[in-house]
Design a protein around this motif. Structure first.
Motif, short mmCIF file in Angstrom:
data_model
loop_
_atom_site.label_atom_id
_atom_site.label_comp_id
_atom_site.label_asym_id
_atom_site.label_seq_id
_atom_site.Cartn_x
_atom_site.Cartn_y
_atom_site.Cartn_z
N ALA A 1 -1.57 1.92 -1.83
CA ALA A 1 -2.39 0.76 -2.20
C ALA A 1 -1.56 -0.52 -2.17
N SER A 2 -0.32 -0.45 -2.66
CA SER A 2 0.54 -1.64 -2.68
C SER A 2 0.88 -2.10 -1.27
N GLU A 3 1.17 -1.14 -0.38
CA GLU A 3 1.53 -1.50 0.99
C GLU A 3 0.37 -2.19 1.70
N VAL A 4 -0.82 -1.62 1.60
CA VAL A 4 -1.98 -2.19 2.29
C VAL A 4 -2.39 -3.53 1.68
N ALA A 5 -2.32 -3.63 0.35
CA ALA A 5 -2.66 -4.89 -0.31
C ALA A 5 -1.76 -6.02 0.16
N LYS A 6 -0.48 -5.73 0.27
CA LYS A 6 0.47 -6.74 0.70
C LYS A 6 0.26 -7.11 2.17
N ALA A 7 0.01 -6.13 3.01
CA ALA A 7 -0.14 -6.37 4.44
C ALA A 7 -1.42 -7.12 4.78
N LEU A 8 -2.51 -6.80 4.07
CA LEU A 8 -3.81 -7.38 4.42
C LEU A 8 -4.30 -8.45 3.46
N GLY A 9 -3.57 -8.65 2.36
CA GLY A 9 -3.98 -9.67 1.41
C GLY A 9 -5.25 -9.33 0.66
N VAL A 10 -5.44 -8.06 0.33
CA VAL A 10 -6.63 -7.63 -0.41
C VAL A 10 -6.23 -7.13 -1.80
N ASN A 11 -7.23 -6.89 -2.66
CA ASN A 11 -6.98 -6.54 -4.04
C ASN A 11 -6.39 -5.14 -4.18
N ARG A 12 -5.23 -5.04 -4.84
CA ARG A 12 -4.56 -3.75 -4.96
C ARG A 12 -5.33 -2.80 -5.87
N ARG A 13 -5.93 -3.31 -6.95
CA ARG A 13 -6.62 -2.44 -7.90
C ARG A 13 -7.77 -1.71 -7.23
N ASP A 14 -8.54 -2.43 -6.40
CA ASP A 14 -9.65 -1.79 -5.70
C ASP A 14 -9.14 -0.74 -4.72
N LEU A 15 -8.05 -1.07 -4.06
CA LEU A 15 -7.47 -0.12 -3.12
C LEU A 15 -6.97 1.14 -3.83
N TYR A 16 -6.41 0.96 -5.00
CA TYR A 16 -5.87 2.10 -5.74
C TYR A 16 -6.99 3.04 -6.15
N ARG A 17 -8.12 2.49 -6.58
CA ARG A 17 -9.28 3.33 -6.94
C ARG A 17 -9.74 4.13 -5.71
N LYS A 18 -9.80 3.45 -4.55
CA LYS A 18 -10.21 4.15 -3.34
C LYS A 18 -9.20 5.22 -2.96
N ALA A 19 -7.93 4.91 -3.15
CA ALA A 19 -6.88 5.88 -2.80
C ALA A 19 -7.00 7.13 -3.64
N LEU A 20 -7.28 6.97 -4.95
CA LEU A 20 -7.44 8.13 -5.84
C LEU A 20 -8.66 8.95 -5.43
N ALA A 21 -9.74 8.24 -5.07
CA ALA A 21 -10.97 8.95 -4.67
C ALA A 21 -10.74 9.73 -3.38
N LEU A 22 -10.04 9.11 -2.44
CA LEU A 22 -9.75 9.79 -1.17
C LEU A 22 -8.87 11.01 -1.40
N LYS A 23 -7.92 10.89 -2.32
CA LYS A 23 -7.03 12.01 -2.61
C LYS A 23 -7.79 13.16 -3.24
N ASP A 24 -8.71 12.82 -4.18
CA ASP A 24 -9.50 13.86 -4.85
C ASP A 24 -10.43 14.59 -3.89
N ASN A 25 -10.89 13.89 -2.84
CA ASN A 25 -11.84 14.48 -1.90
C ASN A 25 -11.16 15.37 -0.86
N ARG A 26 -9.83 15.33 -0.84
CA ARG A 26 -9.12 16.14 0.16
C ARG A 26 -8.90 17.56 -0.33
#
Length: 289
Positions: free
Chosen positions: A264-289
């Motif tokens: 989440a930190s890497e993508v937020a820094k590279a694309l200038g988007v919100n890290r918190r939202d990305l982190y939530r998505k990252a956890l959801a993606l991990k749980d779905n795997r």
């Protein structure tokens, strides 16, 4: 006859053996540094791209030194002799015609060979046309890239510029007067109509800096085959706003290499988007795997 400027008191400290890369003025002879004068005064020999140009500088400060030519045509012949001198403990000063050696200058070959042979290579910093233009251009200076001369032909130049289009840094070019207008037009077409500056005759009597958009500069009659040395400074392109799809794709790729928080930190820094939202998505993606 013009009065010779007074020579500053030169250091009497001994000069150690090695190859000294001495920056020389790009126009105004008063831009030489005191340390450069010390080195030129104490060295055993001065290597010059054009001995006539360097002789004028030495004469201006009352320095009488042995001058030897070192340029792209004499490098293969002169190089072994110079390395042999360094092996014997010589103190050699290498100058470009103007500015800092190694920057768009044939002296880089000798410095690389000297380093490979284990000899001391010492930079003596000073005037530099790319940095002088950067400070004058009024464009971002936090990240910049010197790219030298673009190819002279349109097709090759546009290919060259296309490779630079996605670099989010201020770009610094050298250019000649006859090619300037065409080069500016190609920059506008390939890089986009970015803010830019054309700096000419830096530190000299007729120093100028014309600022504007690339398309405006290309159409400016004052810049149609101007005389003198020219540096073109082009501002960075505007960052495109990342879409949600872009962020999701980047996050999915990052999760193949990193844990959710780091991804989440890497993508937020590279694309200038919100890290918190990305982190939530990252956890959801991990749980779905």
């Amino acid at each position: 006859m013009a009065e010779r400027p007074p020579t500053p008191s030169l250091s009497q400290a001994p000069l150690s053996p090695g190859l000294y890369l001495v920056a020389t003025p790009i126009g105004n002879l008063r831009d030489i540094t005191l340390r450069a004068l010390d080195v030129l005064n104490a060295c055993d020999v001065v290597l010059a791209e054009d001995t006539r140009v360097t002789a004028k500088l030495l004469n201006a400060y009352g320095l009488k030194k042995k001058l030897e030519r070192y340029d792209e045509h004499s490098a293969a012949r002169a190089g072994p002799k110079i390395l042999e001198m360094l092996e014997g403990g010589a103190r050699i000063a290498q100058c470009s015609d103007a500015g800092t050696p190694m920057v768009s200058d044939p002296g880089s070959r000798l410095a690389i060979e000297a380093i490979a042979a284990g000899h001391a290579v010492i930079p003596i910093p000073g005037a530099s046309a790319p940095l002088a233009a950067l400070t004058l251009a009024g464009l971002p200076t936090d990240r910049f890239m010197f790219v030298g001369f673009a190819p002279p032909k349109t097709a090759a130049r546009r290919t060259f510029l296309a490779e630079l289009a996605n670099i989010r840094s201020t770009l610094i070019f050298f250019e000649s007067g006859p090619r300037l207008s065409a080069s500016l037009s190609d920059m506008a077409a390939v890089l986009g109509d970015r803010p830019a500056a054309v700096c000419r005759e830096l530190t000299k009597l007729h120093e100028t800096c014309v600022r504007g958009r690339l398309s405006e500069l290309a159409a400016d009659p004052k810049l149609d085959d101007p005389k003198g040395e020219i540096v073109v400074v082009v501002g960075p392109g505007e960052d495109e706003v990342a879409t949600e799809a872009d962020a999701d794709a980047a996050l999915a790729e990052a999760l193949t290499r990193l844990p959710p928080g780091e991804a989440a930190s890497e993508v937020a820094k590279a694309l200038g988007v919100n890290r918190r939202d990305l982190y939530r998505k990252a956890l959801a993606l991990k749980d779905n795997r």
